[in-house]
Design a protein around this motif. Structure first.
Motif, PDB file in Angstrom:
ATOM      1  N   PHE A 159      -1.025   8.537  11.028  1.00  0.00           N
ATOM      2  CA  PHE A 159      -0.109   7.713  11.804  1.00  0.00           C
ATOM      3  C   PHE A 159      -0.738   6.355  12.112  1.00  0.00           C
ATOM      4  O   PHE A 159      -0.110   5.301  11.898  1.00  0.00           O
ATOM      5  N   ALA A 160      -1.983   6.385  12.585  1.00  0.00           N
ATOM      6  CA  ALA A 160      -2.637   5.134  12.980  1.00  0.00           C
ATOM      7  C   ALA A 160      -2.826   4.202  11.787  1.00  0.00           C
ATOM      8  O   ALA A 160      -2.602   2.990  11.898  1.00  0.00           O
ATOM      9  N   THR A 161      -3.224   4.750  10.631  1.00  0.00           N
ATOM     10  CA  THR A 161      -3.412   3.874   9.477  1.00  0.00           C
ATOM     11  C   THR A 161      -2.076   3.318   9.005  1.00  0.00           C
ATOM     12  O   THR A 161      -1.998   2.171   8.581  1.00  0.00           O
ATOM     13  N   SER A 162      -1.005   4.136   9.100  1.00  0.00           N
ATOM     14  CA  SER A 162       0.301   3.626   8.682  1.00  0.00           C
ATOM     15  C   SER A 162       0.783   2.509   9.607  1.00  0.00           C
ATOM     16  O   SER A 162       1.386   1.539   9.144  1.00  0.00           O
ATOM     17  N   VAL A 163       0.526   2.662  10.906  1.00  0.00           N
ATOM     18  CA  VAL A 163       0.956   1.630  11.849  1.00  0.00           C
ATOM     19  C   VAL A 163       0.223   0.314  11.585  1.00  0.00           C
ATOM     20  O   VAL A 163       0.812  -0.763  11.629  1.00  0.00           O
ATOM     21  N   GLY A 164      -1.073   0.420  11.260  1.00  0.00           N
ATOM     22  CA  GLY A 164      -1.863  -0.807  11.144  1.00  0.00           C
ATOM     23  C   GLY A 164      -1.980  -1.353   9.735  1.00  0.00           C
ATOM     24  O   GLY A 164      -2.491  -2.441   9.545  1.00  0.00           O
ATOM     25  N   ALA A 165      -1.503  -0.593   8.734  1.00  0.00           N
ATOM     26  CA  ALA A 165      -1.715  -1.007   7.339  1.00  0.00           C
ATOM     27  C   ALA A 165      -1.020  -2.322   7.052  1.00  0.00           C
ATOM     28  O   ALA A 165       0.065  -2.600   7.558  1.00  0.00           O
ATOM     29  N   PHE A 166      -1.638  -3.101   6.197  1.00  0.00           N
ATOM     30  CA  PHE A 166      -1.170  -4.446   5.970  1.00  0.00           C
ATOM     31  C   PHE A 166      -1.078  -4.728   4.472  1.00  0.00           C
ATOM     32  O   PHE A 166      -0.105  -5.303   3.986  1.00  0.00           O
ATOM     33  N   GLY A 167      -2.082  -4.281   3.719  1.00  0.00           N
ATOM     34  CA  GLY A 167      -2.173  -4.608   2.304  1.00  0.00           C
ATOM     35  C   GLY A 167      -0.977  -4.143   1.485  1.00  0.00           C
ATOM     36  O   GLY A 167      -0.462  -4.896   0.657  1.00  0.00           O
ATOM     37  N   GLY A 183      -0.079  -0.558  -3.137  1.00  0.00           N
ATOM     38  CA  GLY A 183       1.181  -1.285  -3.307  1.00  0.00           C
ATOM     39  C   GLY A 183       1.518  -1.474  -4.779  1.00  0.00           C
ATOM     40  O   GLY A 183       2.660  -1.292  -5.200  1.00  0.00           O
ATOM     41  N   PHE A 184       0.505  -1.803  -5.563  1.00  0.00           N
ATOM     42  CA  PHE A 184       0.730  -2.001  -6.996  1.00  0.00           C
ATOM     43  C   PHE A 184       1.127  -0.692  -7.678  1.00  0.00           C
ATOM     44  O   PHE A 184       1.969  -0.687  -8.581  1.00  0.00           O
ATOM     45  N   MET A 185       0.551   0.425  -7.226  1.00  0.00           N
ATOM     46  CA  MET A 185       0.926   1.732  -7.775  1.00  0.00           C
ATOM     47  C   MET A 185       2.409   2.012  -7.511  1.00  0.00           C
ATOM     48  O   MET A 185       3.106   2.562  -8.357  1.00  0.00           O
TER      49      MET A 185
END
Lengths: 296, 267
Positions: A229-237, A133-135
């Motif tokens: 796909f799965a990591t994008s759906v669950g990503a939070f940070g 996110g910072f990047m």
């Protein structure tokens, strides 16, 4: 049928020796189970049972078990689910396209600096979502590079880090290194003679790519695409760093839990989210028949 | 001629993707040592932001290291024997082993947010546990356990463990002696790869930790999120710089270990 024949009718000598030989083997199998005890105890106590509890909490709200349907019936949750799925799908397609292009190029060509390039492309592999996110803020934020560049060019700075577009950039940043690694590894195993045969039969480069290379890469693409796909759906940070008001399901769950102390809704929504990501990975695994493991 | 053109076109695109990934890293590293990033490098280089981060967030750095090492110890003690069982129980082809493998991956497949919520709902009432770093450690262990089990299992499956153990047993070695004398040395490369992965993941874990932490149990990524949200850009950058210096050796080690494992397993 043969096993139904009583042992007395067969050759007596080897069969008489069988029971004592079989017993230590069975006991040996039991002993192996003891090695699994510490790991399984931890897993059951701190994941399986809490998850069962979470399913119960999800159904404990005023709506009971109907809470599990609220993701479809409640307009707000439904939009946030749909934007999460749409964003993840777009990220997956874009990541796969970019990674196939770059991965094939790096695997096919030998030039100075190539290994450095591959190392740089896979360097962000272990960045947590917050750092990603910072990047994105560094690139497209208020003091970001894109803003400075467009300001210099048009006299107006373009800032899109704190929106869905920024989140898209972040998930792309997160996914590209993983998928490139998979594509390079899969491309190494391709049989070059197949492509030569296609070329010698008069196939143009794009035909070779479409009919020979891509089908051969397909299992790798399905499995890495499912992980993406799965990591994008669950990503939070990443979403958390960029803005608290981006309307994706993990942020909605977080806001329900911390903002409104709405435990039942947060629980039921996160169970639904978990089912989606798990089903995605399970589907990919059954399609490719190989181990599909999600990544952090 | 056309081939040259195509090569440079592809190279150009690859360089563009590379720039997308690397430029923000370089920018944030520079921002961490620049007096005023908005003015630019001409404002001068300084270490005062790094010093400020060190002063403010030092406890989070130590805490993250402690949790990562503790996580490594727990995953080693629980994960290596578990991999051994998965590799050997009924010749390694039992349905039970497949089910356990599948289950172990669940905390990775399911979003960290769900795992964290489940832990809070189940154990949130135990005040002392909830407020200690053990609560975070538990989350990290559950999340990283499969990353220890999988490489160890892969190496065990590819080495001829059954024959080696049989030979040792015929010479009179007991089960424990075989486990420490035969099994562990043979799985060493997998254990190393798993260990590096576990430490790297634990240091960078955010999704679960953010829900589990308390103001007194902040870890490095939690501190990062806090700095990004409330500090000036230079401080966030300096903090990120420290984080990079912590994980870069781990990443290099991991790449080296994966290559070593790959040679051995010939994946």
């Amino acid at each position: 049928m043969k096993s139904m024949i009583p042992p007395a009718s067969g050759a007596p000598a080897p069969l008489a020796g069988q029971p004592p030989a079989a017993r230590p083997r069975a006991a040996g199998n039991g002993v192996w189970l003891w090695f699994a005890v510490p790991g399984l105890t931890l897993f059951c106590a701190f994941w399986l049972l809490p998850m069962v509890r979470l399913v119960g909490v999800g159904a404990s709200g005023p709506d009971g078990a109907m809470a599990y349907l609220s993701v479809l019936t409640n307009r707000h949750y439904f939009t946030s689910l749909m934007s999460t799925l749409a964003l993840s799908a777009v990220v997956t397609v874009a990541t796969l396209a970019i990674s196939v292009f770059v991965g094939l190029f790096l695997q096919r060509n030998r030039f100075p600096g190539q290994s450095v390039l591959l190392a740089m492309l896979t360097f962000p592999l272990a960045f947590p979502g917050v750092v990603v996110g910072f990047m994105v803020i560094m690139l497209a934020g208020r003091q970001g590079l894109i803003g400075a560049f467009t300001n210099w060019l048009f006299g107006e700075s373009l800032v899109f880090a704190y929106s869905l577009a920024g989140l898209f950039l972040g998930y792309l940043y997160f996914s590209i290194p993983r998928v490139i690694l998979t594509v390079v590894a899969a491309a190494e195993k391709l049989d070059p003679s197949l492509e030569e045969a296609a070329r010698s039969l008069g196939a143009k480069p794009w035909q070779v790519l479409l009919h020979v290379v891509l089908p051969a890469l397909l299992p790798a693409l399905i499995s890495s695409g499912a992980i993406c796909f799965a990591t994008s759906v669950g990503a939070f940070g990443t979403a958390f760093t960029l803005a608290a008001n981006i309307d994706v399901l993990p942020m909605t769950i977080y806001n329900e839990f911390t903002g409104y102390a709405n435990f039942a809704t947060a629980a039921s929504l996160s169970i639904v989210l978990g089912l989606i990501t798990w089903a995605m990975l399970a589907l990919a695994r059954s399609l490719t028949g190989s181990g599909v493991a999600a990544a952090a | 001629m056309q081939n040259r053109f195509r090569f440079y076109l592809q190279l150009g695109f690859t360089l563009l993707v590379c720039a997308f990934l690397v430029v923000p890293v370089v920018l944030s590293m520079l921002a961490g040592v620049t007096e005023n990033f908005f003015v630019g490098l001409s404002s001068g280089l300084t270490l005062r932001w790094v010093a400020q981060v060190w002063e403010m967030y030092q406890p989070t750095i130590w805490r993250s290291l402690i949790i990562a090492l503790a996580c490594l110890v727990v995953t080693l003690v629980a994960g290596v024997p578990l991999a051994y069982m998965l590799a050997r129980y009924r010749g390694g082809h039992s349905r039970l082993a497949r089910v356990i493998e599948e289950l172990l991956m669940m905390p990775v497949a399911v979003p960290g947010l769900a795992t964290a919520l489940a832990l809070i709902m189940a154990y949130g009432q135990l005040r002392e546990f909830r407020a200690s770093i053990l609560f975070i450690l538990v989350g990290h262990v559950i999340f990283t356990l499969p990353f220890m089990v999988r490489p160890v299992l892969a190496v065990m499956q590819s080495s001829q463990l059954a024959q080696l153990e049989e030979a040792a047993a015929s010479l009179g070695a007991g089960r424990m002696r075989r486990f420490f004398g035969i099994v562990i040395p043979n799985a060493a490369s997998g254990i190393l790869a798993g260990a590096l992965m576990v430490v790297t993941l634990s240091i960078g874990e955010f999704n679960i930790t953010w829900m589990l932490h308390t103001p007194l149990t902040q870890t490095l990524p939690v501190g990062l999120a806090d700095a990004y949200a409330s500090m000036r850009l230079e401080v966030g950058s300096a903090y990120t710089l420290i984080f990079f210096f912590m994980i870069i050796p781990l990443l290099i080690g991991m790449q080296w270990a994966t290559q070593a494992t790959r040679k051995k397993v010939s994946l």
